[in-house]
Design an enzyme around this catalytic site. Structure first.
Site, PDB file in Angstrom:
ATOM      1  N   HIS A  29       3.337   2.941  23.423  1.00  0.00           N
ATOM      2  CA  HIS A  29       3.285   1.740  23.185  1.00  0.00           C
ATOM      3  C   HIS A  29       2.436   0.741  24.128  1.00  0.00           C
ATOM      4  CE1 HIS A  29       7.916   2.502  22.071  1.00  0.00           C
ATOM      5  NE2 HIS A  29       7.010   2.509  20.899  1.00  0.00           N
TER       6      HIS A  29
ATOM      7  N   GLY B 151       0.675  -1.009  -0.190  1.00  0.00           N
ATOM      8  CA  GLY B 151       0.056   0.058   0.122  1.00  0.00           C
ATOM      9  C   GLY B 151       0.909   1.177   0.134  1.00  0.00           C
ATOM     10  N   ARG B 152       0.345   2.360   0.379  1.00  0.00           N
ATOM     11  CA  ARG B 152       0.863   3.548   0.507  1.00  0.00           C
ATOM     12  C   ARG B 152       2.437   3.250   1.311  1.00  0.00           C
ATOM     13  NH1 ARG B 152       1.136   8.889   3.141  1.00  0.00           N
ATOM     14  NH2 ARG B 152       0.589   7.788   4.865  1.00  0.00           N
TER      15      ARG B 152
ATOM     16  N   LYS C 176      -2.223  -8.079  -6.677  1.00  0.00           N
ATOM     17  CA  LYS C 176      -1.306  -7.125  -7.524  1.00  0.00           C
ATOM     18  C   LYS C 176      -0.203  -8.284  -8.206  1.00  0.00           C
ATOM     19  CE  LYS C 176      -1.421  -2.821  -5.397  1.00  0.00           C
ATOM     20  NZ  LYS C 176      -0.415  -1.675  -4.500  1.00  0.00           N
TER      21      LYS C 176
ATOM     22  N   TYR D  97      16.728   6.022  17.287  1.00  0.00           N
ATOM     23  CA  TYR D  97      17.511   7.150  16.390  1.00  0.00           C
ATOM     24  C   TYR D  97      18.343   7.900  17.033  1.00  0.00           C
ATOM     25  CZ  TYR D  97      13.309   5.132  13.193  1.00  0.00           C
ATOM     26  OH  TYR D  97      12.726   4.374  12.956  1.00  0.00           O
TER      27      TYR D  97
ATOM     28  N   GLU E  13      12.487  -0.032  28.498  1.00  0.00           N
ATOM     29  CA  GLU E  13      11.288   1.112  29.002  1.00  0.00           C
ATOM     30  C   GLU E  13      10.570   0.338  30.072  1.00  0.00           C
ATOM     31  OE1 GLU E  13       9.546   2.073  25.238  1.00  0.00           O
ATOM     32  OE2 GLU E  13       7.969   0.547  25.339  1.00  0.00           O
TER      33      GLU E  13
ATOM     34  N   GLU F  73       1.374  -2.113  13.586  1.00  0.00           N
ATOM     35  CA  GLU F  73       1.042  -1.584  15.020  1.00  0.00           C
ATOM     36  C   GLU F  73      -0.216  -1.917  15.300  1.00  0.00           C
ATOM     37  OE1 GLU F  73       1.903   2.348  16.370  1.00  0.00           O
ATOM     38  OE2 GLU F  73       1.109   2.053  18.133  1.00  0.00           O
TER      39      GLU F  73
ATOM     40  N   ILE G 149       6.289  -4.709  11.139  1.00  0.00           N
ATOM     41  CA  ILE G 149       6.263  -3.269  11.465  1.00  0.00           C
ATOM     42  C   ILE G 149       4.830  -2.831  12.013  1.00  0.00           C
ATOM     43  CG2 ILE G 149       6.538  -0.952  10.425  1.00  0.00           C
ATOM     44  CD1 ILE G 149       9.013  -2.904  10.332  1.00  0.00           C
TER      45      ILE G 149
END
Lengths: 382, 291
Positions: free
Chosen positions: B246, B17-18, B42, B158, B208, B97, B95
């Site tokens: 999260h 998709g996008r 596709k 990052y 965390e 969520e 990936i």
């Protein structure tokens, strides 16, 4: 999404779990009629999404109609852990011979649902888990096969020696699993599960937390949501694609990414400031999101300065910069703010800000320090 | 060396998709060996020069794809992970969520039986700098080197990596392992791989609030690691009972606060940084100089 006790009990009843059947009222004028239907004595129970209701004075026994009215009046309108009590459950008082605990949740370490059971019921189970974990039986559940009757019996016979009681408890465990599975709960708990003087087994309290990620396939359950004022703000933000949690500090935070948002709060605290909120504007942050986020921060009366901390990955710095400029055009505020901008399209972002007379730092800790100084009314030192 | 992925890893992108198409392009630009795309309906077309198939089974059979990376909406993601694993993929990077927890318990059970490794879900993926990037990480901030990074977060990874790179410390592999309650590989799985990896000389754990994975990692480090490990835990200022972005970042139950985790790591001899800057200092103390 947390359910209140009366909602969780109705859900349990739908799955065939025996529960005390009380009547919900919102006005003490209806207390007497409710007590007449339920039958004296009754327990008046505050309905709020918080533990420790009993300790806070939100659960009381009433023996007469006059007491029911008086107690209902005193509990309705009280606050428990900052939550206003707007509903009470008039529940039948039962003759308790023993208190037990059963619950199902996900065991993150085993990556499986787990049935927990204990003869130490009626008390804070987290405390039991922390101090005397040996008093809790943990039985992992295979999510494909489910909790089968023989497994439930293995657990139940550890709580009860009497066959009839053990089988009744086992049947409740299996039904609790069915409820957990079919509603996509992340917690389904009965504390206490009680043994009555006549030997029957019954749930007199109920706690259910539903998995927010699975609500899309349970529109009927979503309708049960009773949002507290803070949650309404959080839900409205969520609808915009933002993740927001209000705190009570002075530095409003706008950050992309949950981990970085927590790190930002932590660094503010580490440097002696107080974060006003957690706010993750998410991965693909459009200008609209940033405008909404700014409005959200400015609407918090405690906020004395704002720290915008963006590390562009998928989020593009120019999008954030554009949103910020738009927001400042739309919002009339004197609140000082600090922008930290680095990562994807940083140069474009900085240029957009510079054109609007806004400077940005690339240092997170330095930015936090400056926001704290501004909140304290100190002049910013470049 | 590096762990889990390198320049030869044959990757199929599931969900074009996008987001999927956009990140497929970025991965390819980074140098990732993308061999196929999967998108129902596709099949037979191409995307960024690689062939697209209707099913993961077709993609694996035709191209020998060994790693699937998912950009599939949450409602279909659990099934897509299973599709990749059942087709024979050895590694799946999710990936997506918002996959329901109960679905993930079923997925993880089945993947264990199939022997397929899972990174995520709700993660930015992983990168072996200079070799391959599978996910959504901004490649340019990474630099090939000798520090392994394991994190429960995306942008915080990052932030940490950016400062490492600026200080001259490159990375062997950096992994965002996912922010959900139930995820595939955890700290200990990655620590074991990093310990065996000849290129990795030190490892950073970015943890965390929520769960007790950091405690497990602390015990594992003390027992099994000869390489230095440095910790950093966020959520010190988070209130109990509230989910901090999260799904898995929530203080509930014993051991789930930041203070609990910091104490557990320190007790097992793992130094814990208070700020991102301190992570770099701690690494410098252990590795000396820069890379």
């Amino acid at each position: 999404m947390k359910l209140e006790e009366f909602q969780a009990k109705r859900l349990y009843a739908d799955f065939g779990i025996p529960v005390t059947e009380g009547i919900l009222i919102t006005d003490h004028a209806h207390a007497k009629a409710a007590a007449e239907k339920v039958g004296l004595p009754v327990v008046v129970k505050a309905q709020v999404q918080a533990g420790g209701r009993g300790k806070a004075g939100g659960v009381k026994l009433a023996r007469t109609h006059a007491e029911v009215v008086e107690i209902s009046e005193s509990i309705l309108g009280m606050t428990i852990k900052d939550l206003l009590v707007e509903r009470v459950l008039i529940d039948p008082a039962v003759a308790i011979a023993g208190e037990y605990y059963i619950g199902i949740t996900v065991d993150r370490r085993k990556k499986l649902p787990v049935l927990m059971a204990s003869a130490a019921g009626g008390v804070d189970i987290e405390k039991v888990a922390a101090e005397t974990p040996e008093k809790i039986i943990f039985h992992p559940i295979n999510p494909e096969r489910g909790l089968r009757p023989f497994e439930a019996k293995q657990v139940a016979f550890k709580l009860f020696t009497d066959k009839k009681k053990a089988l009744a408890a086992a049947a409740i465990m299996v039904k609790l699993w069915c409820c957990y599975r079919d509603t996509d709960a992340s917690l389904a708990e009965i504390n206490p599960l009680v043994e009555l003087e006549d030997g029957s087994i019954l749930a007199i309290d109920a706690k259910v937390v539903l998995d927010d990620s699975a609500l899309y396939r349970h529109p009927d359950l979503e309708k049960l949501r009773i949002a507290t004022p803070n949650e309404e703000k959080e839900l409205a933000a969520k609808a915009m694609g933002l993740s927001y949690v209000q705190l009570d500090g002075e530095i409003g935070c706008m950050v992309n990414g949950a981990g970085l948002a927590m790190a930002t709060m932590d660094v503010i605290k580490h440097l002696g400031g107080t974060p006003a909120n957690f706010l993750d504007i998410g991965g693909s942050s459009s200008s609209e999101k940033v405008v909404y986020a700014m409005k959200l921060l400015v609407s918090d009366a405690n906020v004395k300065a704002i720290f915008i901390n963006v590390f562009g990955g998928i989020t593009r710095c120019d999008d954030v910069a554009r949103g910020l400029v738009q927001a400042l055009e739309q919002i009339n505020t004197d609140l000082p703010f600090v922008v930290r901008l680095t990562g994807t399209n940083e140069e474009e972002g900085r240029k957009i800000l510079a054109d609007a007379g806004i400077s940005a730092t690339s240092d997170m800790t330095g930015g936090a320090r400056r926001a704290i100084a501004l909140a304290a009314g100190e002049e910013a030192v470049e | 060396m590096s762990i889990l992925i390198d320049k030869n890893t044959r990757v199929m992108v599931q969900g074009l998709g996008r987001d999927g198409s956009f990140h497929a392009k970025l991965m390819k630009e980074y140098g990732t060996n993308i061999v196929a795309g999967v998108h129902p309906g596709k099949g037979g077309s191409t995307c960024e020069g690689f062939p697209v198939f209707n099913t993961a089974a077709d993609a694996v059979r035709e191209t020998g794809a060994e790693c699937g990376v998912l950009f599939v909406p949450a409602a279909f993601a659990a099934d897509a992970i299973l599709a990749a694993a059942n087709a024979g993929a050895k590694l799946v990077v999710a990936i997506s969520e918002g996959i329901p927890v109960l679905d993930m318990t079923r997925v993880v059970s089945e993947l264990n039986q199939l022997g397929t490794l899972l990174v995520g879900p709700n993660c930015p993926g992983l990168i072996s700098p200079g070799k391959s990037m599978v996910g959504i990480m901004p490649g340019r901030i990474f630099k090939k080197g000798r520090v392994g990074v394991i994190s429960r977060s995306g942008t915080l990874t990052y932030e940490v990596v950016n400062q490492l790179t600026a200080a001259g410390f490159g990375q062997s592999t950096a992994i965002g392992m996912g922010g959900d309650q139930v995820i595939g590989l955890k700290y200990n799985d990655y620590l074991e791989l990093f310990e065996k990896d000849s290129e990795t000389e030190a490892v950073i754990i970015v943890g965390e609030i929520g769960g007790t994975d950091e405690q497990d990692a602390a015990a594992f480090v003390k027992e099994h690691l000869t390489k230095p490990v440095v910790g950093y835990i966020v959520g010190r200022s988070a209130p109990p009972g509230k989910q901090m972005g999260h799904a898995g970042a929530i203080i509930s139950g014993a051991g789930s606060t930041a203070a609990d985790k910091v104490a557990a790591l320190r007790e097992k001899g793992v130094p814990v940084a208070d700020t991102v800057e301190q992570i770099v200092d701690l690494i410098r103390e252990r590795l000396g100089g820069s890379n």
